[in-house]
Every structure is written in C-alpha cells, then in structure tokens.
Design a protein around this motif. Structure first.
Motif, PDB file in Angstrom:
ATOM      1  N   GLN A 159       0.882  -1.197   0.007  1.00 28.74           N
ATOM      2  CA  GLN A 159       0.031  -0.134   0.053  1.00 28.74           C
ATOM      3  C   GLN A 159       0.821   1.179  -0.025  1.00 28.74           C
ATOM      4  OE1 GLN A 159      -2.556   1.954  -0.438  1.00 28.74           O
ATOM      5  NE2 GLN A 159      -4.157   0.785   0.831  1.00 28.74           N
ATOM      6  N   SER A 160       0.547   2.324  -0.887  1.00 35.31           N
ATOM      7  CA  SER A 160       1.152   3.557  -0.660  1.00 35.31           C
ATOM      8  C   SER A 160       0.084   4.710  -0.776  1.00 35.31           C
ATOM      9  CB  SER A 160       1.964   3.821  -1.942  1.00 35.31           C
ATOM     10  OG  SER A 160       1.337   3.715  -3.114  1.00 35.31           O
ATOM     11  N   VAL A 161       0.479   5.736   0.232  1.00 34.31           N
ATOM     12  CA  VAL A 161      -0.446   6.733   0.180  1.00 34.31           C
ATOM     13  C   VAL A 161       0.253   8.226  -0.369  1.00 34.31           C
ATOM     14  CG1 VAL A 161      -1.674   8.242   1.713  1.00 34.31           C
ATOM     15  CG2 VAL A 161      -1.181   5.878   2.497  1.00 34.31           C
ATOM     16  N   SER A 162      -0.736   8.844  -1.196  1.00 34.79           N
ATOM     17  CA  SER A 162       0.070  10.209  -2.021  1.00 34.79           C
ATOM     18  C   SER A 162      -0.523  11.478  -1.235  1.00 34.79           C
ATOM     19  CB  SER A 162      -0.024   9.881  -3.179  1.00 34.79           C
ATOM     20  OG  SER A 162       0.681   8.742  -3.846  1.00 34.79           O
ATOM     21  N   GLN A 163       0.014  12.348  -0.749  1.00 36.72           N
ATOM     22  CA  GLN A 163      -0.588  13.684  -0.664  1.00 36.72           C
ATOM     23  C   GLN A 163       0.056  14.626  -1.789  1.00 36.72           C
ATOM     24  OE1 GLN A 163      -0.376  13.012   3.976  1.00 36.72           O
ATOM     25  NE2 GLN A 163      -1.422  14.945   3.638  1.00 36.72           N
ATOM     26  N   HIS A 164      -0.602  15.072  -2.730  1.00 29.60           N
ATOM     27  CA  HIS A 164       0.023  15.955  -3.683  1.00 29.60           C
ATOM     28  C   HIS A 164       0.465  17.281  -3.337  1.00 29.60           C
ATOM     29  CE1 HIS A 164      -1.094  12.478  -6.146  1.00 29.60           C
ATOM     30  NE2 HIS A 164      -2.390  12.377  -5.611  1.00 29.60           N
ATOM     31  N   ASN A 165      -0.409  17.891  -2.492  1.00 33.45           N
ATOM     32  CA  ASN A 165      -0.062  19.335  -1.971  1.00 33.45           C
ATOM     33  C   ASN A 165       1.013  19.145  -0.807  1.00 33.45           C
ATOM     34  OD1 ASN A 165      -3.287  19.099  -2.338  1.00 33.45           O
ATOM     35  ND2 ASN A 165      -2.323  20.405  -3.661  1.00 33.45           N
ATOM     36  N   HIS A 166       2.351  19.693  -1.183  1.00 32.57           N
ATOM     37  CA  HIS A 166       3.097  19.721   0.206  1.00 32.57           C
ATOM     38  C   HIS A 166       2.885  20.924   0.941  1.00 32.57           C
ATOM     39  CE1 HIS A 166       4.593  16.016  -1.664  1.00 32.57           C
ATOM     40  NE2 HIS A 166       4.962  16.763  -2.878  1.00 32.57           N
ATOM     41  N   HIS A 167       2.582  21.912   0.505  1.00 30.63           N
ATOM     42  CA  HIS A 167       2.531  23.171   1.119  1.00 30.63           C
ATOM     43  C   HIS A 167       1.466  24.020   0.394  1.00 30.63           C
ATOM     44  CE1 HIS A 167       5.066  26.645   3.042  1.00 30.63           C
ATOM     45  NE2 HIS A 167       3.733  26.452   3.622  1.00 30.63           N
ATOM     46  N   VAL A 168       0.549  24.251   1.386  1.00 34.53           N
ATOM     47  CA  VAL A 168      -0.597  25.171   0.782  1.00 34.53           C
ATOM     48  C   VAL A 168      -0.760  26.438   1.581  1.00 34.53           C
ATOM     49  CG1 VAL A 168      -3.373  25.230   0.709  1.00 34.53           C
ATOM     50  CG2 VAL A 168      -1.885  23.156  -0.019  1.00 34.53           C
ATOM     51  N   CYS A 226      -5.797  13.367  -1.018  1.00 34.54           N
ATOM     52  CA  CYS A 226      -5.070  12.199  -0.539  1.00 34.54           C
ATOM     53  C   CYS A 226      -5.675  10.834  -1.304  1.00 34.54           C
ATOM     54  CB  CYS A 226      -5.585  11.682   0.922  1.00 34.54           C
ATOM     55  SG  CYS A 226      -5.136  10.265   1.474  1.00 34.54           S
ATOM     56  N   ASN A 227      -4.607  10.248  -1.947  1.00 35.55           N
ATOM     57  CA  ASN A 227      -4.874   9.107  -2.743  1.00 35.55           C
ATOM     58  C   ASN A 227      -4.153   7.820  -2.359  1.00 35.55           C
ATOM     59  OD1 ASN A 227      -5.236  11.396  -5.044  1.00 35.55           O
ATOM     60  ND2 ASN A 227      -6.716   9.632  -5.593  1.00 35.55           N
ATOM     61  N   TYR A 228      -4.704   6.674  -2.335  1.00 33.56           N
ATOM     62  CA  TYR A 228      -3.978   5.363  -2.137  1.00 33.56           C
ATOM     63  C   TYR A 228      -4.064   4.606  -3.060  1.00 33.56           C
ATOM     64  CZ  TYR A 228      -9.008   3.919  -1.224  1.00 33.56           C
ATOM     65  OH  TYR A 228     -10.171   3.828  -1.513  1.00 33.56           O
ATOM     66  N   SER A 229      -3.232   3.382  -2.951  1.00 28.04           N
ATOM     67  CA  SER A 229      -2.924   2.571  -4.127  1.00 28.04           C
ATOM     68  C   SER A 229      -3.953   1.206  -4.001  1.00 28.04           C
ATOM     69  CB  SER A 229      -1.602   2.375  -4.213  1.00 28.04           C
ATOM     70  OG  SER A 229      -1.174   1.625  -3.113  1.00 28.04           O
ATOM     71  N   TYR A 230      -4.189   0.747  -2.989  1.00 27.50           N
ATOM     72  CA  TYR A 230      -4.723  -0.502  -2.828  1.00 27.50           C
ATOM     73  C   TYR A 230      -6.274  -0.486  -2.843  1.00 27.50           C
ATOM     74  CZ  TYR A 230      -6.333  -4.999  -1.138  1.00 27.50           C
ATOM     75  OH  TYR A 230      -7.048  -6.050  -0.635  1.00 27.50           O
ATOM     76  N   GLU A 274       0.128  20.862  10.180  1.00 26.53           N
ATOM     77  CA  GLU A 274       0.469  20.085   9.082  1.00 26.53           C
ATOM     78  C   GLU A 274      -0.681  18.905   9.146  1.00 26.53           C
ATOM     79  OE1 GLU A 274       4.564  18.708   9.352  1.00 26.53           O
ATOM     80  OE2 GLU A 274       4.346  17.933   6.931  1.00 26.53           O
ATOM     81  N   TYR A 275      -1.020  18.483   7.946  1.00 22.84           N
ATOM     82  CA  TYR A 275      -2.143  17.328   7.647  1.00 22.84           C
ATOM     83  C   TYR A 275      -1.556  16.137   7.144  1.00 22.84           C
ATOM     84  CZ  TYR A 275      -5.058  21.172   9.245  1.00 22.84           C
ATOM     85  OH  TYR A 275      -5.751  22.074   9.955  1.00 22.84           O
ATOM     86  N   PHE A 276      -2.100  14.961   7.780  1.00 19.30           N
ATOM     87  CA  PHE A 276      -1.516  13.557   7.186  1.00 19.30           C
ATOM     88  C   PHE A 276      -2.589  12.801   6.973  1.00 19.30           C
ATOM     89  CE2 PHE A 276       3.031  14.042   8.062  1.00 19.30           C
ATOM     90  CZ  PHE A 276       3.077  14.901   9.145  1.00 19.30           C
ATOM     91  N   CYS A 277      -2.589  12.284   5.756  1.00 21.61           N
ATOM     92  CA  CYS A 277      -3.777  11.145   5.528  1.00 21.61           C
ATOM     93  C   CYS A 277      -2.727   9.819   5.805  1.00 21.61           C
ATOM     94  CB  CYS A 277      -3.941  11.315   4.042  1.00 21.61           C
ATOM     95  SG  CYS A 277      -4.929  10.125   3.312  1.00 21.61           S
ATOM     96  N   ALA A 278      -3.940   8.894   6.197  1.00 21.00           N
ATOM     97  CA  ALA A 278      -3.246   7.526   6.648  1.00 21.00           C
ATOM     98  C   ALA A 278      -4.149   6.347   6.109  1.00 21.00           C
ATOM     99  CB  ALA A 278      -2.880   7.526   8.234  1.00 21.00           C
ATOM    100  N   VAL A 279      -3.614   5.395   6.016  1.00 20.02           N
ATOM    101  CA  VAL A 279      -4.453   4.208   5.432  1.00 20.02           C
ATOM    102  C   VAL A 279      -4.118   2.944   6.176  1.00 20.02           C
ATOM    103  CG1 VAL A 279      -5.192   2.826   3.469  1.00 20.02           C
ATOM    104  CG2 VAL A 279      -4.655   5.165   3.033  1.00 20.02           C
ATOM    105  N   ARG A 280      -5.503   2.319   6.397  1.00 18.25           N
ATOM    106  CA  ARG A 280      -5.132   0.779   6.747  1.00 18.25           C
ATOM    107  C   ARG A 280      -5.821  -0.163   5.756  1.00 18.25           C
ATOM    108  NH1 ARG A 280      -7.604   0.416  11.690  1.00 18.25           N
ATOM    109  NH2 ARG A 280      -6.014   0.351  12.947  1.00 18.25           N
ATOM    110  N   SER A 281      -4.999  -1.036   5.132  1.00 18.23           N
ATOM    111  CA  SER A 281      -5.467  -1.944   4.222  1.00 18.23           C
ATOM    112  C   SER A 281      -5.425  -3.247   4.679  1.00 18.23           C
ATOM    113  CB  SER A 281      -4.695  -1.626   2.787  1.00 18.23           C
ATOM    114  OG  SER A 281      -3.515  -2.119   2.937  1.00 18.23           O
TER     115      SER A 281
END
Lengths: 112, 115
Positions: free
Chosen positions: B2-11, B23-27, B88-95
């Motif tokens: 699994q991977s997690v992408s946050q495309h905006n690094h600084h807003v 926030c996008n994830y792969s699985y 700072e905001y973090f997206c997280a995934v449990r697959s």
C-alpha cells in the motif's frame, strides 16, 4: 497513564553510540507502532506490533534498528552505532486491535 | 504494498477560503482511512476516520472528508478556514492486503493560513 508516554523527549548523542527510546502505550491497546518523522518525509513506518503476533519489521531502515515489546505493553526502539541521518523525531502510537492511533509526544534524536 | 500520496506539500490560504487537501492510496480492497493533524509544537491528533458506511465523514473543527472508492481518494475539506487551522495534515490508510493491516501515512501537507 491516560495517554501514550515516550522517553526521553530529547536525546543528543554522538555518532557511533547506541540509543534506546521507550514507549509506554495506552493500557489495553494491543497494537503498537513506531514511526520516524523528519522534515519533508512525513511519517515513515518503522515497525508494528499486534498482540502476540510476530512484529512487522518491514520499515526498519537497516539492521542497526531493532525493537521489542515486552509483555504486550512497553516497547523499546534501539538504534545501534547511530549515524547523523538517524536524527529525527521518533513517534510511538498505540491503538485497539483495529482502531485509530493515539500518538505520544515523540522522542527527538539528534546525532552529532 | 500500500502507498499513500498527498500531492499538495505546502498550501497557503487566506482566512475564510475553502480548503481541499488531496489524498490518494494505491490498494483498492477494504480500507480504513484517516486524517491526522499536527498543530505547531503539538503531537498528532485524529481529525476524522472512515471505516464503513456513509462515505462522507464529519470530523472535528468543521472538517470533513469524502471516500470515493472509484478514485482511490479520501480528500479533506473545510468550507472556511481559520488562522488556527495552520498545521500539518497527514492522510493515513489501513488496508487488509495479504493480511497486512498496519497503518501507513502520506508525507503530509503543510497548511499556512494568512490572517
């Protein structure tokens, strides 16, 4: 205690020395995680303990890193022969079996 | 894995502007999804989570997120931001891929709100 407790909060060490970081999770939480937080790298997964299962060590960056969890409670993360690139904040988090994570304040490690 | 992408690094936004953090994830199998926030000098706190049911999730402090399975996304939104949302905001995934149920995080988005 009421929350996840980590110690020390700050650790300055010389390159080549070993360090131990401690995490005391919330009582009753079966899951315990270690993450590393450094600027621009987000939260890098290191290791995951779940109950009595074998830990998931897939995130440990090298064999200098190890962790154990005694009695399903307190965990210690050990870094041997520290390098400057090990400087970071090491975060511990715990949860119920499949719940959300509760984080400690972190241990800031500086390797000179 | 699994991977997690946050495309905006600084807003950077002005107060009262609307916010959407990607926030996008792969699985694509069963997932649990989270947003965490870290205010300056503080530890990470849970903003909201999605496990099942209504894909529009309401969290604390006026935040919400929408799970769109077809897009593998869980974007965070707030209609009108405040200076105190600087964090700072973090997206997280449990697959649950191959019985791997650990939670992994994206690299985070630094949000700066101008007063």
């Amino acid at each position: 205690g009421a929350g996840v407790s980590q110690s020390p909060s700050n650790k300055v060490t010389e390159k080549g020395k070993d360090v131990e970081l401690r995490c005391d999770p919330i009582s009753g939480h079966t899951a315990l995680y270690w993450y590393r937080q450094s600027l621009g790298q987000g939260l890098e997964f290191l290791i995951y303990f779940q109950g009595n299962s074998a830990p998931d060590k897939s995130g440990l960056p090298s064999d200098r890193f190890s962790a154990e969890r005694t009695g399903g409670s307190v965990s210690t993360l050990t870094i041997q022969r520290t390098q400057q690139e090990d400087s970071a904040v090491y975060l511990c988090a715990s949860s119920t079996r499949l719940g959300g994570l509760f984080f400690g304040e972190g241990s800031r490690l500086t390797v000179l | 894995a699994q991977s997690v992408s946050q495309h905006n690094h600084h807003v950077i936004l002005s107060e009262a502007a609307s916010l959407e953090l990607g926030c996008n994830y792969s699985y694509g199998g069963t997932v649990n999804l989270f947003w965490y926030v870290q205010y300056p000098g503080q530890h990470l706190q849970l903003l909201l989570k999605y496990f099942s049911g209504d894909p529009l999730v309401k969290g604390i402090k006026g935040f919400e997120a929408e799970f769109i399975k077809s897009k593998f996304s869980f974007n965070l939104r707030k209609p009108s931001v405040q200076w105190s949302d600087t964090a700072e905001y973090f997206c997280a995934v449990r697959s649950f891929m191959n019985r791997d149920d650990k939670i992994i995080f994206g690299k985070g988005t630094r949000l700066h709100i101008l007063p």
